[in-house]
Design a protein around this motif. Structure first.
Motif, PDB file in Angstrom:
ATOM      1  N   ASP A  60       1.490  10.755   0.429  1.00  0.00           N
ATOM      2  CA  ASP A  60       2.408  10.491   1.535  1.00  0.00           C
ATOM      3  C   ASP A  60       1.768   9.458   2.469  1.00  0.00           C
ATOM      4  O   ASP A  60       1.045   9.796   3.402  1.00  0.00           O
ATOM      5  CB  ASP A  60       2.732  11.784   2.279  1.00  0.00           C
ATOM      6  CG  ASP A  60       3.828  11.605   3.307  1.00  0.00           C
ATOM      7  OD1 ASP A  60       4.321  10.465   3.449  1.00  0.00           O
ATOM      8  OD2 ASP A  60       4.192  12.596   3.965  1.00  0.00           O
ATOM      9  N   GLY A  61       2.047   8.209   2.205  1.00  0.00           N
ATOM     10  CA  GLY A  61       1.459   7.123   2.992  1.00  0.00           C
ATOM     11  C   GLY A  61       1.901   7.145   4.434  1.00  0.00           C
ATOM     12  O   GLY A  61       1.115   6.849   5.347  1.00  0.00           O
ATOM     13  N   GLU A  62       3.147   7.498   4.673  1.00  0.00           N
ATOM     14  CA  GLU A  62       3.655   7.550   6.049  1.00  0.00           C
ATOM     15  C   GLU A  62       2.921   8.615   6.855  1.00  0.00           C
ATOM     16  O   GLU A  62       2.629   8.414   8.035  1.00  0.00           O
ATOM     17  CB  GLU A  62       5.169   7.805   6.060  1.00  0.00           C
ATOM     18  CG  GLU A  62       6.003   6.668   5.519  1.00  0.00           C
ATOM     19  CD  GLU A  62       5.937   5.405   6.357  1.00  0.00           C
ATOM     20  OE1 GLU A  62       5.610   5.468   7.567  1.00  0.00           O
ATOM     21  OE2 GLU A  62       6.214   4.331   5.793  1.00  0.00           O
ATOM     22  N   GLN A  63       2.612   9.752   6.222  1.00  0.00           N
ATOM     23  CA  GLN A  63       1.880  10.810   6.924  1.00  0.00           C
ATOM     24  C   GLN A  63       0.458  10.354   7.236  1.00  0.00           C
ATOM     25  O   GLN A  63      -0.067  10.623   8.319  1.00  0.00           O
ATOM     26  CB  GLN A  63       1.845  12.099   6.079  1.00  0.00           C
ATOM     27  CG  GLN A  63       1.170  13.256   6.783  1.00  0.00           C
ATOM     28  CD  GLN A  63       1.883  13.648   8.072  1.00  0.00           C
ATOM     29  OE1 GLN A  63       3.104  13.747   8.106  1.00  0.00           O
ATOM     30  NE2 GLN A  63       1.138  13.868   9.139  1.00  0.00           N
ATOM     31  N   ILE A  64      -0.153   9.641   6.322  1.00  0.00           N
ATOM     32  CA  ILE A  64      -1.506   9.116   6.561  1.00  0.00           C
ATOM     33  C   ILE A  64      -1.483   8.146   7.737  1.00  0.00           C
ATOM     34  O   ILE A  64      -2.349   8.187   8.614  1.00  0.00           O
ATOM     35  CB  ILE A  64      -2.060   8.436   5.290  1.00  0.00           C
ATOM     36  CG1 ILE A  64      -2.305   9.494   4.203  1.00  0.00           C
ATOM     37  CG2 ILE A  64      -3.327   7.649   5.598  1.00  0.00           C
ATOM     38  CD1 ILE A  64      -2.636   8.917   2.844  1.00  0.00           C
ATOM     39  N   LEU A 105       0.820  -1.214   0.000  1.00  0.00           N
ATOM     40  CA  LEU A 105       0.000   0.000   0.000  1.00  0.00           C
ATOM     41  C   LEU A 105       0.856   1.267   0.000  1.00  0.00           C
ATOM     42  O   LEU A 105       0.517   2.256  -0.665  1.00  0.00           O
ATOM     43  CB  LEU A 105      -0.950   0.001   1.196  1.00  0.00           C
ATOM     44  CG  LEU A 105      -2.109  -0.995   1.104  1.00  0.00           C
ATOM     45  CD1 LEU A 105      -2.862  -1.035   2.422  1.00  0.00           C
ATOM     46  CD2 LEU A 105      -3.041  -0.641  -0.040  1.00  0.00           C
ATOM     47  N   LEU A 106       1.952   1.241   0.733  1.00  0.00           N
ATOM     48  CA  LEU A 106       2.850   2.397   0.724  1.00  0.00           C
ATOM     49  C   LEU A 106       3.466   2.598  -0.659  1.00  0.00           C
ATOM     50  O   LEU A 106       3.632   3.738  -1.121  1.00  0.00           O
ATOM     51  CB  LEU A 106       3.940   2.250   1.780  1.00  0.00           C
ATOM     52  CG  LEU A 106       3.478   2.411   3.235  1.00  0.00           C
ATOM     53  CD1 LEU A 106       4.625   2.068   4.188  1.00  0.00           C
ATOM     54  CD2 LEU A 106       2.964   3.816   3.480  1.00  0.00           C
ATOM     55  N   ALA A 107       3.793   1.509  -1.351  1.00  0.00           N
ATOM     56  CA  ALA A 107       4.344   1.617  -2.702  1.00  0.00           C
ATOM     57  C   ALA A 107       3.302   2.179  -3.668  1.00  0.00           C
ATOM     58  O   ALA A 107       3.613   3.040  -4.503  1.00  0.00           O
ATOM     59  CB  ALA A 107       4.840   0.254  -3.189  1.00  0.00           C
ATOM     60  N   ILE A 108       2.063   1.724  -3.537  1.00  0.00           N
ATOM     61  CA  ILE A 108       0.981   2.243  -4.385  1.00  0.00           C
ATOM     62  C   ILE A 108       0.755   3.721  -4.091  1.00  0.00           C
ATOM     63  O   ILE A 108       0.589   4.531  -5.013  1.00  0.00           O
ATOM     64  CB  ILE A 108      -0.311   1.428  -4.182  1.00  0.00           C
ATOM     65  CG1 ILE A 108      -0.134   0.009  -4.731  1.00  0.00           C
ATOM     66  CG2 ILE A 108      -1.494   2.125  -4.844  1.00  0.00           C
ATOM     67  CD1 ILE A 108      -1.258  -0.934  -4.363  1.00  0.00           C
ATOM     68  N   ALA A 109       0.747   4.097  -2.818  1.00  0.00           N
ATOM     69  CA  ALA A 109       0.563   5.498  -2.446  1.00  0.00           C
ATOM     70  C   ALA A 109       1.693   6.342  -3.021  1.00  0.00           C
ATOM     71  O   ALA A 109       1.453   7.449  -3.535  1.00  0.00           O
ATOM     72  CB  ALA A 109       0.514   5.637  -0.928  1.00  0.00           C
ATOM     73  N   ASP A 110       2.911   5.832  -2.974  1.00  0.00           N
ATOM     74  CA  ASP A 110       4.056   6.569  -3.511  1.00  0.00           C
ATOM     75  C   ASP A 110       3.912   6.778  -5.019  1.00  0.00           C
ATOM     76  O   ASP A 110       4.245   7.851  -5.546  1.00  0.00           O
ATOM     77  CB  ASP A 110       5.346   5.812  -3.184  1.00  0.00           C
ATOM     78  CG  ASP A 110       6.579   6.632  -3.465  1.00  0.00           C
ATOM     79  OD1 ASP A 110       6.566   7.839  -3.146  1.00  0.00           O
ATOM     80  OD2 ASP A 110       7.560   6.066  -3.998  1.00  0.00           O
TER      81      ASP A 110
END
Length: 115
Positions: free
Chosen positions: A69-73, A59-64
């Motif tokens: 910003d997946g980490e911020q979410i 999911l973080l890769a898809i968000a990127d």
């Protein structure tokens, strides 16, 4: 007469000891079964934890890829969860002594919600 009552007492003790032995055997079997279930549950949790970590990375890769910003979410979600937990704990403490929860229930019952 004395010998007969002694034999009865010994037989009673023997019967109780046998019953206790059977109970101990049953407890040992239950403990063995529980240990097996705990091991199975542990393996399942480890497998699920690994799968969850893989899904998070995906999911973080898809968000990127979508410039999100997946980490911020995830950080915002963690803060929201911490706030919800703190509010729930505060509610539990208020309900624990009964004084504040009873008062709010009686005062809120007669009020109409503002629209």
């Amino acid at each position: 007469m004395g010998l007969g009552s002694t034999a009865k007492k010994i037989q009673g003790l023997s019967d109780r000891a046998e019953a206790m032995y059977k109970q101990v055997q049953q407890l040992q079997q239950r403990i063995t079964n529980l240990e097996g279930e705990v091991d199975d549950t542990h393996d399942t949790v480890k497998r699920m934890d690994h799968q969850l970590a893989e899904q998070r990375q995906l999911l973080l890769a898809i968000a990127d890829e979508h410039d999100i910003d997946g980490e911020q979410i995830l950080a915002d979600a963690a803060i929201d969860d911490a706030d919800d937990l703190a509010a729930a704990e505060a509610d539990d403490e208020t309900d624990g002594d009964g004084s504040e929860s009873g008062e709010s229930a009686s005062t809120d019952a007669g009020e109409q919600p503002a629209e």
